[in-house]
Motif scaffolding. Structure first.
Motif, PDB file in Angstrom:
ATOM      1  N   VAL A  33     -28.572 -22.497  38.881  1.00 63.46           N
ATOM      2  CA  VAL A  33     -27.741 -21.310  39.112  1.00 63.46           C
ATOM      3  C   VAL A  33     -26.742 -21.128  37.977  1.00 63.46           C
ATOM      4  CG1 VAL A  33     -25.969 -20.323  40.595  1.00 63.46           C
ATOM      5  CG2 VAL A  33     -28.000 -21.353  41.614  1.00 63.46           C
ATOM      6  N   ALA A  34     -26.118 -22.208  37.528  1.00 61.93           N
ATOM      7  CA  ALA A  34     -25.143 -22.117  36.437  1.00 61.93           C
ATOM      8  C   ALA A  34     -25.803 -21.602  35.161  1.00 61.93           C
ATOM      9  CB  ALA A  34     -24.505 -23.488  36.195  1.00 61.93           C
ATOM     10  N   ALA A  35     -27.018 -22.075  34.873  1.00 62.52           N
ATOM     11  CA  ALA A  35     -27.731 -21.629  33.673  1.00 62.52           C
ATOM     12  C   ALA A  35     -28.118 -20.158  33.775  1.00 62.52           C
ATOM     13  CB  ALA A  35     -28.970 -22.497  33.464  1.00 62.52           C
ATOM     14  N   LEU A  36     -28.510 -19.718  34.970  1.00 56.77           N
ATOM     15  CA  LEU A  36     -28.862 -18.315  35.176  1.00 56.77           C
ATOM     16  C   LEU A  36     -27.645 -17.411  35.007  1.00 56.77           C
ATOM     17  CD1 LEU A  36     -31.242 -18.745  38.241  1.00 56.77           C
ATOM     18  CD2 LEU A  36     -31.895 -17.718  36.051  1.00 56.77           C
ATOM     19  N   LYS A  37     -26.522 -17.802  35.574  1.00 58.22           N
ATOM     20  CA  LYS A  37     -25.294 -17.019  35.436  1.00 58.22           C
ATOM     21  C   LYS A  37     -24.873 -16.927  33.971  1.00 58.22           C
ATOM     22  CE  LYS A  37     -23.309 -18.051  40.000  1.00 58.22           C
ATOM     23  NZ  LYS A  37     -22.190 -18.721  40.715  1.00 58.22           N
ATOM     24  N   LYS A  38     -24.973 -18.035  33.266  1.00 57.81           N
ATOM     25  CA  LYS A  38     -24.590 -18.056  31.853  1.00 57.81           C
ATOM     26  C   LYS A  38     -25.466 -17.105  31.044  1.00 57.81           C
ATOM     27  CE  LYS A  38     -23.942 -21.211  27.929  1.00 57.81           C
ATOM     28  NZ  LYS A  38     -24.011 -22.634  27.472  1.00 57.81           N
ATOM     29  N   ASP A  39     -26.772 -17.116  31.321  1.00 55.57           N
ATOM     30  CA  ASP A  39     -27.673 -16.228  30.597  1.00 55.57           C
ATOM     31  C   ASP A  39     -27.395 -14.766  30.934  1.00 55.57           C
ATOM     32  OD1 ASP A  39     -30.465 -16.210  28.998  1.00 55.57           O
ATOM     33  OD2 ASP A  39     -30.522 -14.664  30.550  1.00 55.57           O
ATOM     34  N   MET A  40     -27.136 -14.477  32.213  1.00 59.26           N
ATOM     35  CA  MET A  40     -26.846 -13.096  32.612  1.00 59.26           C
ATOM     36  C   MET A  40     -25.585 -12.594  31.922  1.00 59.26           C
ATOM     37  SD  MET A  40     -26.392 -11.472  36.449  1.00 59.26           S
ATOM     38  CE  MET A  40     -28.139 -11.149  36.754  1.00 59.26           C
ATOM     39  N   ASP A  41     -24.551 -13.435  31.866  1.00 61.04           N
ATOM     40  CA  ASP A  41     -23.319 -13.047  31.193  1.00 61.04           C
ATOM     41  C   ASP A  41     -23.548 -12.822  29.697  1.00 61.04           C
ATOM     42  OD1 ASP A  41     -21.741 -13.124  33.481  1.00 61.04           O
ATOM     43  OD2 ASP A  41     -21.170 -15.224  33.194  1.00 61.04           O
ATOM     44  N   ALA A  42     -24.358 -13.687  29.087  1.00 58.01           N
ATOM     45  CA  ALA A  42     -24.566 -13.621  27.641  1.00 58.01           C
ATOM     46  C   ALA A  42     -25.409 -12.416  27.229  1.00 58.01           C
ATOM     47  CB  ALA A  42     -25.228 -14.911  27.149  1.00 58.01           C
ATOM     48  N   THR A  43     -26.322 -11.997  28.088  1.00 55.16           N
ATOM     49  CA  THR A  43     -27.245 -10.917  27.722  1.00 55.16           C
ATOM     50  C   THR A  43     -26.840  -9.556  28.277  1.00 55.16           C
ATOM     51  OG1 THR A  43     -28.635 -11.528  29.622  1.00 55.16           O
ATOM     52  CG2 THR A  43     -29.228 -12.442  27.465  1.00 55.16           C
ATOM     53  N   ALA A  44     -25.882  -9.514  29.216  1.00 59.82           N
ATOM     54  CA  ALA A  44     -25.406  -8.228  29.740  1.00 59.82           C
ATOM     55  C   ALA A  44     -24.727  -7.455  28.612  1.00 59.82           C
ATOM     56  CB  ALA A  44     -24.434  -8.450  30.895  1.00 59.82           C
ATOM     57  N   ARG A  45     -24.946  -6.157  28.586  1.00 59.63           N
ATOM     58  CA  ARG A  45     -24.331  -5.364  27.523  1.00 59.63           C
ATOM     59  C   ARG A  45     -23.606  -4.149  28.102  1.00 59.63           C
ATOM     60  NH1 ARG A  45     -30.008  -3.416  26.471  1.00 59.63           N
ATOM     61  NH2 ARG A  45     -29.880  -1.143  26.375  1.00 59.63           N
ATOM     62  N   SER A  46     -22.429  -3.883  27.539  1.00 60.82           N
ATOM     63  CA  SER A  46     -21.610  -2.770  28.000  1.00 60.82           C
ATOM     64  C   SER A  46     -22.168  -1.461  27.454  1.00 60.82           C
ATOM     65  CB  SER A  46     -20.159  -2.948  27.550  1.00 60.82           C
ATOM     66  OG  SER A  46     -19.586  -4.089  28.155  1.00 60.82           O
ATOM     67  N   ILE A  47     -22.385  -0.508  28.364  1.00 62.50           N
ATOM     68  CA  ILE A  47     -22.856   0.810  27.966  1.00 62.50           C
ATOM     69  C   ILE A  47     -21.666   1.761  27.868  1.00 62.50           C
ATOM     70  CG2 ILE A  47     -24.455   2.677  28.518  1.00 62.50           C
ATOM     71  CD1 ILE A  47     -25.773  -0.067  27.972  1.00 62.50           C
ATOM     72  N   THR A  48     -20.835   1.746  28.893  1.00 64.36           N
ATOM     73  CA  THR A  48     -19.563   2.469  28.894  1.00 64.36           C
ATOM     74  C   THR A  48     -18.522   1.550  29.509  1.00 64.36           C
ATOM     75  OG1 THR A  48     -19.815   3.452  31.108  1.00 64.36           O
ATOM     76  CG2 THR A  48     -20.811   4.657  29.257  1.00 64.36           C
ATOM     77  N   ARG A  49     -17.318   2.062  29.693  1.00 65.69           N
ATOM     78  CA  ARG A  49     -16.248   1.238  30.269  1.00 65.69           C
ATOM     79  C   ARG A  49     -16.597   0.752  31.664  1.00 65.69           C
ATOM     80  NH1 ARG A  49     -12.009   2.334  33.510  1.00 65.69           N
ATOM     81  NH2 ARG A  49     -12.525   4.554  33.524  1.00 65.69           N
ATOM     82  N   THR A  50     -17.375   1.543  32.408  1.00 68.97           N
ATOM     83  CA  THR A  50     -17.678   1.202  33.800  1.00 68.97           C
ATOM     84  C   THR A  50     -19.139   0.821  34.024  1.00 68.97           C
ATOM     85  OG1 THR A  50     -18.078   3.538  34.317  1.00 68.97           O
ATOM     86  CG2 THR A  50     -15.841   2.691  34.669  1.00 68.97           C
ATOM     87  N   ARG A  51     -19.954   0.847  32.990  1.00 71.51           N
ATOM     88  CA  ARG A  51     -21.373   0.554  33.162  1.00 71.51           C
ATOM     89  C   ARG A  51     -21.795  -0.608  32.267  1.00 71.51           C
ATOM     90  NH1 ARG A  51     -23.594   6.848  32.904  1.00 71.51           N
ATOM     91  NH2 ARG A  51     -22.254   7.622  34.599  1.00 71.51           N
TER      92      ARG A  51
END
Length: 239
Positions: A33-51
């Motif tokens: 779970v910790a590795a999955l959360k870390k990957d999700m945080d690292a690969t998530a990208r901001s599109i706008t301030r709220t997205r």
């Protein structure tokens, strides 16, 4: 209640006394779970301030021994991990173009106890406003959508206090607003009565006694093109 506590209760019901021996060595679910959360945080990208857009498809690489040991727990094990990551996604405010999926894979280059998480690249997406009423999601691709109890309404809402043509959702391609159409019982936005108001990316509309979820969600370009040629009433049921 932490993840491990709820996870242990569920798995104990599935495998009984075997559970006590399952995680005495090798990789532990909390590490996955910790590795999955870390990957999700690292690969998530901001599109706008709220997205913020995050990947939805994850591959968990495990050593041969860990893969065999955890594979014996069956689909319920993966389902528990997936739900935990889905809960984390919601808390972080990430959007995904499809439901989160997780696949365990054997990786011979890994030693016992190691975890290698890889997520699929997020492709081109289109942000689409949606309404969810009575477990049915209505993607909005028109400039105007009428909500009401009248059978000629775009979204037919049958509930106490709903007028024939109760409210209108207007979409200019970038932003949405709600307009009350002179309804008898009024329209609310997150509990506040409004006659006309801009809609945030996620909120709850009150139409009579009906509560309708409004969200702006990401869809793949191909899925959006298909929607553009689909009648509004051909909506999808949500779980």
């Amino acid at each position: 209640m932490g993840f491990l506590d709820s996870f242990e209760r569920q798995v104990e019901r599935l495998v009984g006394g075997v559970f006590a021996k399952t995680f005495t060595s090798g990789v532990h679910p909390v590490e996955i779970v910790a590795a999955l959360k870390k990957d999700m945080d690292a690969t998530a990208r901001s599109i706008t301030r709220t997205r913020v857009l995050a990947p939805h498809s994850f591959h968990v690489g495990l050593s041969a021994s860990d893969f065999q040991r955890l594979g014996q727990l069956g689909r319920e094990f993966v389902s528990e991990i997936r739900q935990t990551l889905e809960d984390y996604r919601i808390v972080r405010g990430y959007s995904c173009q499809e439901p989160v999926t997780i696949r365990l894979e054997e990786k011979l280059t890994l030693a016992e106890g190691m975890v290698d998480v890889r997520s699929d690249r997020v492709g081109s997406v289109v942000w689409v406003p949606t309404l969810t009423w009575n477990s049915v999601r209505y993607p909005l691709t028109r400039k105007s959508t009428i909500l009401g109890r009248g059978t000629d309404s775009d979204v037919h809402v049958v509930a106490p206090g709903v007028s024939r043509h109760h409210a209108e959702i207007r979409w200019n391609g970038k932003r949405c607003e709600v307009v009350d159409l002179g309804s008898t019982n009024g329209t609310t936005l997150d509990g506040e009565t409004v006659t006309r108001a801009a809609l945030p990316d996620s909120c709850t509309l009150g139409v009579g006694r009906a509560r309708i979820l409004f969200q702006v969600v990401p869809l793949s370009s191909a899925a959006y093109d298909a929607l553009a040629h689909t009648p509004l009433n051909s909506a999808e049921e949500t779980s």
